[in-house]
Design a protein around this motif. Structure first.
Motif, PDB file in Angstrom:
ATOM      1  N   LEU A  37       0.827  -1.212   0.000  1.00 24.42           N
ATOM      2  CA  LEU A  37       0.000   0.000   0.000  1.00 24.42           C
ATOM      3  C   LEU A  37       0.862   1.263   0.000  1.00 24.42           C
ATOM      4  CD1 LEU A  37      -3.019  -0.716   2.386  1.00 24.42           C
ATOM      5  CD2 LEU A  37      -2.996  -0.607  -0.109  1.00 24.42           C
ATOM      6  N   ILE A  38       1.910   1.260   0.828  1.00 22.68           N
ATOM      7  CA  ILE A  38       2.817   2.421   0.846  1.00 22.68           C
ATOM      8  C   ILE A  38       3.490   2.589  -0.516  1.00 22.68           C
ATOM      9  CG2 ILE A  38       4.923   3.340   1.882  1.00 22.68           C
ATOM     10  CD1 ILE A  38       4.084   2.029   4.501  1.00 22.68           C
ATOM     11  N   LEU A  39       3.876   1.473  -1.140  1.00 19.75           N
ATOM     12  CA  LEU A  39       4.479   1.534  -2.469  1.00 19.75           C
ATOM     13  C   LEU A  39       3.509   2.119  -3.486  1.00 19.75           C
ATOM     14  CD1 LEU A  39       6.770   0.842  -4.445  1.00 19.75           C
ATOM     15  CD2 LEU A  39       5.770  -1.450  -4.662  1.00 19.75           C
ATOM     16  N   SER A  40       2.213   1.801  -3.356  1.00 22.50           N
ATOM     17  CA  SER A  40       1.225   2.346  -4.289  1.00 22.50           C
ATOM     18  C   SER A  40       1.097   3.862  -4.142  1.00 22.50           C
ATOM     19  CB  SER A  40      -0.136   1.675  -4.055  1.00 22.50           C
ATOM     20  OG  SER A  40      -0.735   2.118  -2.855  1.00 22.50           O
ATOM     21  N   VAL A  41       1.118   4.355  -2.903  1.00 24.30           N
ATOM     22  CA  VAL A  41       1.040   5.809  -2.685  1.00 24.30           C
ATOM     23  C   VAL A  41       2.312   6.481  -3.203  1.00 24.30           C
ATOM     24  CG1 VAL A  41       0.829   7.614  -0.940  1.00 24.30           C
ATOM     25  CG2 VAL A  41      -0.502   5.514  -0.723  1.00 24.30           C
ATOM     26  N   TYR A  42       3.465   5.855  -2.978  1.00 21.32           N
ATOM     27  CA  TYR A  42       4.724   6.403  -3.487  1.00 21.32           C
ATOM     28  C   TYR A  42       4.707   6.460  -5.013  1.00 21.32           C
ATOM     29  CZ  TYR A  42       9.684   6.667  -4.685  1.00 21.32           C
ATOM     30  OH  TYR A  42      10.882   7.027  -5.235  1.00 21.32           O
ATOM     31  N   THR A  43       4.221   5.392  -5.647  1.00 16.93           N
ATOM     32  CA  THR A  43       4.136   5.368  -7.115  1.00 16.93           C
ATOM     33  C   THR A  43       3.206   6.446  -7.631  1.00 16.93           C
ATOM     34  OG1 THR A  43       4.514   2.977  -7.056  1.00 16.93           O
ATOM     35  CG2 THR A  43       3.655   3.888  -9.098  1.00 16.93           C
ATOM     36  N   LEU A  44       2.126   6.707  -6.893  1.00 17.76           N
ATOM     37  CA  LEU A  44       1.178   7.755  -7.280  1.00 17.76           C
ATOM     38  C   LEU A  44       1.820   9.136  -7.223  1.00 17.76           C
ATOM     39  CD1 LEU A  44      -1.645   9.122  -7.680  1.00 17.76           C
ATOM     40  CD2 LEU A  44      -1.962   8.825  -5.206  1.00 17.76           C
ATOM     41  N   LEU A  45       2.485   9.450  -6.112  1.00 16.53           N
ATOM     42  CA  LEU A  45       2.984  10.804  -5.890  1.00 16.53           C
ATOM     43  C   LEU A  45       4.240  11.115  -6.690  1.00 16.53           C
ATOM     44  CD1 LEU A  45       2.409  11.117  -2.034  1.00 16.53           C
ATOM     45  CD2 LEU A  45       0.949  11.918  -3.895  1.00 16.53           C
ATOM     46  N   THR A  46       5.028  10.101  -7.026  1.00 14.90           N
ATOM     47  CA  THR A  46       6.272  10.349  -7.766  1.00 14.90           C
ATOM     48  C   THR A  46       6.122  10.089  -9.260  1.00 14.90           C
ATOM     49  OG1 THR A  46       7.056   8.077  -7.389  1.00 14.90           O
ATOM     50  CG2 THR A  46       7.641   9.749  -5.741  1.00 14.90           C
ATOM     51  N   GLY A  47       4.920   9.740  -9.697  1.00 18.25           N
ATOM     52  CA  GLY A  47       4.733   9.373 -11.102  1.00 18.25           C
ATOM     53  C   GLY A  47       4.926  10.514 -12.081  1.00 18.25           C
ATOM     54  N   HIS A  48       4.947  11.765 -11.606  1.00 17.65           N
ATOM     55  CA  HIS A  48       5.106  12.888 -12.521  1.00 17.65           C
ATOM     56  C   HIS A  48       6.547  13.013 -13.019  1.00 17.65           C
ATOM     57  CE1 HIS A  48       2.634  16.047 -14.192  1.00 17.65           C
ATOM     58  NE2 HIS A  48       3.577  16.940 -13.997  1.00 17.65           N
ATOM     59  N   ASN A  49       7.473  12.463 -12.263  1.00 19.56           N
ATOM     60  CA  ASN A  49       8.883  12.563 -12.639  1.00 19.56           C
ATOM     61  C   ASN A  49       9.566  11.209 -12.804  1.00 19.56           C
ATOM     62  OD1 ASN A  49       9.189  15.529 -12.547  1.00 19.56           O
ATOM     63  ND2 ASN A  49       8.812  15.267 -10.356  1.00 19.56           N
ATOM     64  N   THR A  50       8.986  10.159 -12.265  1.00 15.34           N
ATOM     65  CA  THR A  50       9.549   8.811 -12.363  1.00 15.34           C
ATOM     66  C   THR A  50       8.451   7.862 -12.829  1.00 15.34           C
ATOM     67  OG1 THR A  50       9.060   8.352 -10.036  1.00 15.34           O
ATOM     68  CG2 THR A  50      11.231   9.269 -10.543  1.00 15.34           C
ATOM     69  N   PRO A  51       8.796   6.648 -13.276  1.00 14.94           N
ATOM     70  CA  PRO A  51       7.759   5.699 -13.729  1.00 14.94           C
ATOM     71  C   PRO A  51       6.701   5.462 -12.662  1.00 14.94           C
ATOM     72  CG  PRO A  51       9.926   4.919 -14.361  1.00 14.94           C
ATOM     73  CD  PRO A  51      10.153   6.116 -13.497  1.00 14.94           C
ATOM     74  N   GLY A  52       5.444   5.544 -13.062  1.00 14.83           N
ATOM     75  CA  GLY A  52       4.333   5.346 -12.137  1.00 14.83           C
ATOM     76  C   GLY A  52       3.158   6.229 -12.498  1.00 14.83           C
ATOM     77  N   GLY A  53       2.444   6.682 -11.473  1.00 18.98           N
ATOM     78  CA  GLY A  53       1.273   7.511 -11.681  1.00 18.98           C
ATOM     79  C   GLY A  53       0.047   6.916 -11.021  1.00 18.98           C
ATOM     80  N   GLY A  54      -1.096   7.547 -11.259  1.00 20.89           N
ATOM     81  CA  GLY A  54      -2.327   7.110 -10.614  1.00 20.89           C
ATOM     82  C   GLY A  54      -2.796   5.745 -11.056  1.00 20.89           C
ATOM     83  N   PHE A  55      -2.669   5.435 -12.340  1.00 21.14           N
ATOM     84  CA  PHE A  55      -3.139   4.152 -12.844  1.00 21.14           C
ATOM     85  C   PHE A  55      -2.313   3.007 -12.272  1.00 21.14           C
ATOM     86  CE2 PHE A  55      -3.762   0.781 -15.970  1.00 21.14           C
ATOM     87  CZ  PHE A  55      -5.137   0.828 -16.145  1.00 21.14           C
ATOM     88  N   ALA A  56      -0.979   3.137 -12.339  1.00 20.10           N
ATOM     89  CA  ALA A  56      -0.116   2.096 -11.790  1.00 20.10           C
ATOM     90  C   ALA A  56      -0.269   1.996 -10.274  1.00 20.10           C
ATOM     91  CB  ALA A  56       1.346   2.373 -12.165  1.00 20.10           C
ATOM     92  N   GLY A  57      -0.367   3.141  -9.598  1.00 18.94           N
ATOM     93  CA  GLY A  57      -0.538   3.117  -8.147  1.00 18.94           C
ATOM     94  C   GLY A  57      -1.836   2.460  -7.725  1.00 18.94           C
ATOM     95  N   GLY A  58      -2.915   2.732  -8.456  1.00 17.13           N
ATOM     96  CA  GLY A  58      -4.195   2.086  -8.137  1.00 17.13           C
ATOM     97  C   GLY A  58      -4.151   0.587  -8.340  1.00 17.13           C
ATOM     98  N   LEU A  59      -3.455   0.137  -9.384  1.00 21.52           N
ATOM     99  CA  LEU A  59      -3.320  -1.299  -9.622  1.00 21.52           C
ATOM    100  C   LEU A  59      -2.507  -1.965  -8.519  1.00 21.52           C
ATOM    101  CD1 LEU A  59      -2.709  -1.439 -13.479  1.00 21.52           C
ATOM    102  CD2 LEU A  59      -4.778  -2.077 -12.245  1.00 21.52           C
ATOM    103  N   ILE A  60      -1.449  -1.298  -8.048  1.00 22.66           N
ATOM    104  CA  ILE A  60      -0.641  -1.862  -6.967  1.00 22.66           C
ATOM    105  C   ILE A  60      -1.468  -1.982  -5.688  1.00 22.66           C
ATOM    106  CG2 ILE A  60       1.361  -1.442  -5.492  1.00 22.66           C
ATOM    107  CD1 ILE A  60       2.747  -0.165  -7.873  1.00 22.66           C
ATOM    108  N   ALA A  61      -2.257  -0.949  -5.374  1.00 23.70           N
ATOM    109  CA  ALA A  61      -3.131  -1.025  -4.201  1.00 23.70           C
ATOM    110  C   ALA A  61      -4.180  -2.125  -4.373  1.00 23.70           C
ATOM    111  CB  ALA A  61      -3.816   0.325  -3.970  1.00 23.70           C
TER     112      ALA A  61
END
Length: 343
Positions: free
Chosen positions: A200-224
């Motif tokens: 869950l923490i990884l999903s929030v990290y992926t969400l918040l850092t997705g603007h500059n690193t691989p990730g974002g809301g879609f990937a973060g939601g899938l991880i959660a």
């Protein structure tokens, strides 16, 4: 020209394939043992038409790729993403800024798909209320309808349920209390306890850092969603009910509303819809917040609600129906509490 990889695409494809695999496995349980009663006959006319259509689509795609005369507009995306979208991840900036209308339409389609799946599974029945762990007899989930056979066994079960409800047992993972012994996996339960909060923490990290690193809301939601999937597989439908503090419909609706609100606010400030702003601030270091992150949070909520809806529809609801007594647990427990059975 320097070629770069596509980590966002690889991450998203891996997560989507994992969720789709789980959904297919859950859905296959509802199919009959034999799909066809007799010999399957191939309809050659339809097969030839399908093959011809596939060949035509492939030819059109190849012809379109070779017909380009001008340079692709995507060559300017790195500069546009950094100067106008205020981000280094071109893929995420394109989704939440440069092509935000496409993304808004896609999450709307996801909401419609989740509603359609739930409507098919719950056809003719209400969604019902959540069954909590303290309302179910220990070791009664997935034990089969024969466990409710006689009157004496039912009274014993209700008596055990009442004692369990008054014991104040609020363990985080209820698998040991609700599932039958043959369905439990101690290794899986231990791994779930270790991984759930970290994922869950990884999903929030992926969400918040997705603007500059691989990730974002879609990937973060899938991880959660994968974290909830692990918890469901370890503890069963009651554990899934315990983990879903917010209804999937509210998550999906709230995500779409938040994404839409992030586009309307710029209109009130005299700018175009979905205009992106960047705010720099200091908090133990220099940081930059981009308003398109709010839209990304909406995407995160929609995807998480979609995964929850799939798990509830194809997972816990089919589990309940396969037991042959899904709605009975809650009714019997409430009735026992009212009449005092087991005192």
């Amino acid at each position: 020209m320097r070629r770069r990889g596509a980590p966002d695409l690889a991450l998203t494809q891996l997560l989507v394939e994992t969720i789709v695999l789980v959904s297919f496995v859950l859905a296959l349980r509802a199919l009959p043992k034999r799909l066809w009663g007799g010999v399957v006959r191939i309809k050659w006319g339809r097969a030839l038409m399908a093959i011809a259509l596939a060949v035509m689509v492939i030819y059109i795609a190849i012809a379109m790729m070779g017909a380009r005369q001008e340079a692709s507009i995507s060559l300017a995306w790195p500069e546009l993403a950094y100067n106008q979208g205020y981000g280094k991840n071109i893929v995420n900036v394109a989704l939440v800024d440069m092509r935000v209308w496409d993304t808004f339409g896609e999450i709307t389609v996801l909401a419609a798909a989740a509603t359609g799946v739930a409507s098919l599974i719950f056809a003719g029945r209400g969604f019902g209320s959540r069954v909590r762990a303290h309302e179910v007899a220990p070791g009664s989930i997935d034990s089969g309808s024969e466990a409710m056979g006689g009157k004496d066994s039912k009274e014993v079960e209700l008596r055990i349920a009442r004692r369990f409800a008054s014991s104040g047992n609020q363990d985080w993972l209820m698998a040991g209390s609700t599932l039958v012994a043959e369905r439990r996996s101690i290794i899986f339960e231990v791994v779930t306890r270790l991984m759930f909060h970290s994922v869950l923490i990884l999903s929030v990290y992926t969400l918040l850092t997705g603007h500059n690193t691989p990730g974002g809301g879609f990937a973060g939601g899938l991880i959660a969603g994968l974290a909830l999937t692990i918890r469901y597989l370890a503890g069963g439908r009651i554990e899934l009910s315990e983990s879903m503090r917010i209804a999937p419909g509210m998550l999906i609706g709230g995500g779409i509303a938040l994404a839409g609100l992030s586009g309307i606010v710029p209109l009130l400030m005299g700018d175009e819809i979905f205009t992106t702003y960047a705010m720099e601030f200091w908090f133990f270091g220099d940081h930059k917040f981009v308003t398109s992150t709010i839209f990304d949070i909406g995407v995160y909520l929609v995807v998480l609600g979609l995964v929850q809806d799939v798990l509830r529809s194809l997972g816990s609801e089919i589990d309940s129906l396969s037991e042959g007594r899904g709605p009975v647990d809650r009714h019997d427990f409430v009735e026992a509490s009212r009449t005092g059975v087991g005192r």
